[in-house]
Write a protein that holds these residues in place. Structure first.
Motif, PDB file in Angstrom:
ATOM      1  N   ALA A   1       0.835  -1.192   0.000  1.00 32.59           N
ATOM      2  CA  ALA A   1       0.000   0.000   0.000  1.00 32.59           C
ATOM      3  C   ALA A   1       0.873   1.246   0.000  1.00 32.59           C
ATOM      4  O   ALA A   1       1.914   1.291   0.661  1.00 32.59           O
ATOM      5  N   LEU A   2       0.445   2.254  -0.727  1.00 37.92           N
ATOM      6  CA  LEU A   2       1.185   3.500  -0.771  1.00 37.92           C
ATOM      7  C   LEU A   2       0.904   4.321   0.479  1.00 37.92           C
ATOM      8  O   LEU A   2      -0.134   4.186   1.123  1.00 37.92           O
ATOM      9  N   ARG A   3       1.855   5.204   0.806  1.00 36.79           N
ATOM     10  CA  ARG A   3       1.696   6.060   1.985  1.00 36.79           C
ATOM     11  C   ARG A   3       2.385   7.391   1.730  1.00 36.79           C
ATOM     12  O   ARG A   3       3.546   7.426   1.332  1.00 36.79           O
ATOM     13  N   ARG A   4       1.649   8.482   1.910  1.00 40.76           N
ATOM     14  CA  ARG A   4       2.217   9.834   1.833  1.00 40.76           C
ATOM     15  C   ARG A   4       2.190  10.437   3.228  1.00 40.76           C
ATOM     16  O   ARG A   4       1.112  10.641   3.781  1.00 40.76           O
ATOM     17  N   LEU A   5       3.362  10.695   3.771  1.00 43.53           N
ATOM     18  CA  LEU A   5       3.469  11.154   5.149  1.00 43.53           C
ATOM     19  C   LEU A   5       2.780  10.124   6.050  1.00 43.53           C
ATOM     20  O   LEU A   5       3.160   8.963   6.050  1.00 43.53           O
ATOM     21  N   ASP A   6       1.770  10.515   6.811  1.00 45.11           N
ATOM     22  CA  ASP A   6       1.058   9.551   7.665  1.00 45.11           C
ATOM     23  C   ASP A   6      -0.254   9.101   7.038  1.00 45.11           C
ATOM     24  O   ASP A   6      -1.120   8.559   7.725  1.00 45.11           O
ATOM     25  N   ARG A   7      -0.398   9.292   5.747  1.00 40.99           N
ATOM     26  CA  ARG A   7      -1.663   9.025   5.065  1.00 40.99           C
ATOM     27  C   ARG A   7      -1.553   7.744   4.228  1.00 40.99           C
ATOM     28  O   ARG A   7      -0.908   7.716   3.184  1.00 40.99           O
ATOM     29  N   GLY A   8      -2.203   6.677   4.713  1.00 35.36           N
ATOM     30  CA  GLY A   8      -2.210   5.443   3.948  1.00 35.36           C
ATOM     31  C   GLY A   8      -3.080   5.588   2.703  1.00 35.36           C
ATOM     32  O   GLY A   8      -4.194   6.123   2.766  1.00 35.36           O
ATOM     33  N   LEU A   9      -2.572   5.115   1.577  1.00 28.49           N
ATOM     34  CA  LEU A   9      -3.279   5.251   0.299  1.00 28.49           C
ATOM     35  C   LEU A   9      -3.269   3.917  -0.453  1.00 28.49           C
ATOM     36  O   LEU A   9      -2.653   3.777  -1.516  1.00 28.49           O
ATOM     37  N   PRO A  10      -3.956   2.905   0.085  1.00 31.66           N
ATOM     38  CA  PRO A  10      -4.028   1.641  -0.664  1.00 31.66           C
ATOM     39  C   PRO A  10      -4.644   1.897  -2.035  1.00 31.66           C
ATOM     40  O   PRO A  10      -5.706   2.508  -2.147  1.00 31.66           O
ATOM     41  N   THR A  11      -3.956   1.449  -3.060  1.00 31.22           N
ATOM     42  CA  THR A  11      -4.327   1.830  -4.429  1.00 31.22           C
ATOM     43  C   THR A  11      -4.602   0.598  -5.272  1.00 31.22           C
ATOM     44  O   THR A  11      -3.781  -0.323  -5.329  1.00 31.22           O
ATOM     45  N   THR A  12      -5.750   0.588  -5.909  1.00 31.96           N
ATOM     46  CA  THR A  12      -6.111  -0.465  -6.850  1.00 31.96           C
ATOM     47  C   THR A  12      -5.730  -0.013  -8.248  1.00 31.96           C
ATOM     48  O   THR A  12      -5.996   1.123  -8.633  1.00 31.96           O
ATOM     49  N   VAL A  13      -5.091  -0.908  -9.001  1.00 31.78           N
ATOM     50  CA  VAL A  13      -4.643  -0.572 -10.350  1.00 31.78           C
ATOM     51  C   VAL A  13      -5.265  -1.548 -11.347  1.00 31.78           C
ATOM     52  O   VAL A  13      -5.129  -2.766 -11.203  1.00 31.78           O
ATOM     53  N   TRP A  14      -5.974  -1.004 -12.312  1.00 34.45           N
ATOM     54  CA  TRP A  14      -6.455  -1.774 -13.457  1.00 34.45           C
ATOM     55  C   TRP A  14      -5.565  -1.444 -14.647  1.00 34.45           C
ATOM     56  O   TRP A  14      -5.177  -0.279 -14.837  1.00 34.45           O
ATOM     57  N   TYR A  15      -5.236  -2.431 -15.465  1.00 31.10           N
ATOM     58  CA  TYR A  15      -4.300  -2.201 -16.563  1.00 31.10           C
ATOM     59  C   TYR A  15      -4.590  -3.159 -17.710  1.00 31.10           C
ATOM     60  O   TYR A  15      -5.223  -4.209 -17.515  1.00 31.10           O
ATOM     61  N   PRO A  16      -4.140  -2.824 -18.924  1.00 28.68           N
ATOM     62  CA  PRO A  16      -4.322  -3.736 -20.050  1.00 28.68           C
ATOM     63  C   PRO A  16      -3.530  -5.019 -19.805  1.00 28.68           C
ATOM     64  O   PRO A  16      -2.327  -4.973 -19.507  1.00 28.68           O
ATOM     65  N   ALA A  17      -4.190  -6.145 -19.900  1.00 32.09           N
ATOM     66  CA  ALA A  17      -3.543  -7.422 -19.605  1.00 32.09           C
ATOM     67  C   ALA A  17      -3.273  -8.211 -20.882  1.00 32.09           C
ATOM     68  O   ALA A  17      -3.982  -8.081 -21.883  1.00 32.09           O
ATOM     69  N   ALA A  18      -2.236  -9.029 -20.819  1.00 29.12           N
ATOM     70  CA  ALA A  18      -1.915  -9.910 -21.936  1.00 29.12           C
ATOM     71  C   ALA A  18      -3.003 -10.975 -22.076  1.00 29.12           C
ATOM     72  O   ALA A  18      -3.690 -11.316 -21.113  1.00 29.12           O
ATOM     73  N   GLY A  19      -3.138 -11.490 -23.285  1.00 31.12           N
ATOM     74  CA  GLY A  19      -4.111 -12.546 -23.510  1.00 31.12           C
ATOM     75  C   GLY A  19      -5.286 -12.074 -24.329  1.00 31.12           C
ATOM     76  O   GLY A  19      -5.364 -10.912 -24.727  1.00 31.12           O
ATOM     77  N   PRO A  20      -6.245 -12.960 -24.565  1.00 24.64           N
ATOM     78  CA  PRO A  20      -7.406 -12.605 -25.394  1.00 24.64           C
ATOM     79  C   PRO A  20      -8.263 -11.556 -24.708  1.00 24.64           C
ATOM     80  O   PRO A  20      -8.360 -11.522 -23.478  1.00 24.64           O
TER      81      PRO A  20
END
Length: 255
Positions: A1-20
């Motif tokens: 999870a990402l964190r800026r200073l004392d601020r937790g920033l759990p981040t979900t990432v969607w991306y182009p995936a290999a395959g059909p």
């Protein structure tokens, strides 16, 4: 999870995936070949990134890396909810953009070579729309090449910096953020801009697949991102047709 200073920033990432193509998002899939632009997506009050999967996963399938942080004091699972913390979210969003961009340069990272840090846009819904709009004020994030404000507005300040196209979407029966408030923010934008009105729609049901207005929302936002991040002039020309359907939605403005 990402964190800026004392601020937790759990981040979900969607991306182009290999395959059909097609099918549901598959966690941990290998990225598709190529380098893809970044879209930072901000959720609304009491929201979570996964609430928007129906829209943002389709953006990812269209060729974008979509990063959506859960903001520490406004997400659905926040231990201490504080709506006033929205003012701190533009800095959180900028931080997440930097961290996602860095993944593309880290040897051995699955995203190495697949992220284009020069092509970045921001989008968001409701409080996330306010967060997005604020990223184009002081302090301005000059990495941004486009902005999508959904059912949001501008609390304070003015749009500044390099000319950056913006697309606003708003239901004209929105009971939470008034349609007039969204139009007022749009009117302040000094750059190329368009406004997609969802007729008879409320605060965001049109973001859900199968709901009236979703197809127009998906097509218009995807073509807006393709234009601003892939320099695709044909996509720009399609936006009006994407969002104009009698009784459902209307596009105004000039991009």
């Amino acid at each position: 999870a990402l964190r800026r200073l004392d601020r937790g920033l759990p981040t979900t990432v969607w991306y182009p995936a290999a395959g059909p193509p097609g099918g549901r998002p598959l966690p941990g899939a290998d990225p598709a070949p190529g380098r893809f632009p970044i879209v930072l997506f901000s959720h609304g009050l009491h929201g979570l990134p996964e609430y928007y999967q129906g829209l943002v996963a389709r953006w990812a399938a269209a060729g974008f890396v979509v990063a959506a942080p859960a903001y520490p004091y406004t997400n659905h699972e926040a231990a201490r909810f504080d709506r006033a913390d929205v003012r701190n979210q533009p800095a959180d969003a900028a931080y997440v953009i930097g961290e996602i961009a860095a993944l593309g340069t880290r040897a051995g990272d699955p995203f190495a070579g697949h992220v284009d840090p020069e092509r970045v846009a921001a989008a968001g819904h409701s409080a996330g729309g306010y967060t997005t709009a604020a990223m184009f004020t002081v302090p301005r994030d000059d990495r941004l090449r486009g902005g999508i404000v959904i059912a949001g507005g501008l609390l304070s300040g003015s749009f500044v910096g390099p000319a950056t196209p913006m697309l606003f979407l708003h239901g004209d029966a929105d009971p939470t953020v008034s349609y007039a408030f969204g139009r007022a923010a749009y009117d302040k934008v000094p750059w190329p801009k368009a406004f997609l009105t969802l007729h008879g729609r409320g605060h965001g049901e049109y973001l859900t697949p199968g709901e009236r207005g979703f197809d127009q929302t998906l097509r218009a936002t995807t073509d807006f991102l393709r234009w601003t991040l892939y320099d695709d002039p044909a996509a720009r020309r399609r936006i009006a047709a994407d969002g104009n359907l009698t009784g459902v939605s209307t596009v105004s403005g000039r991009l």
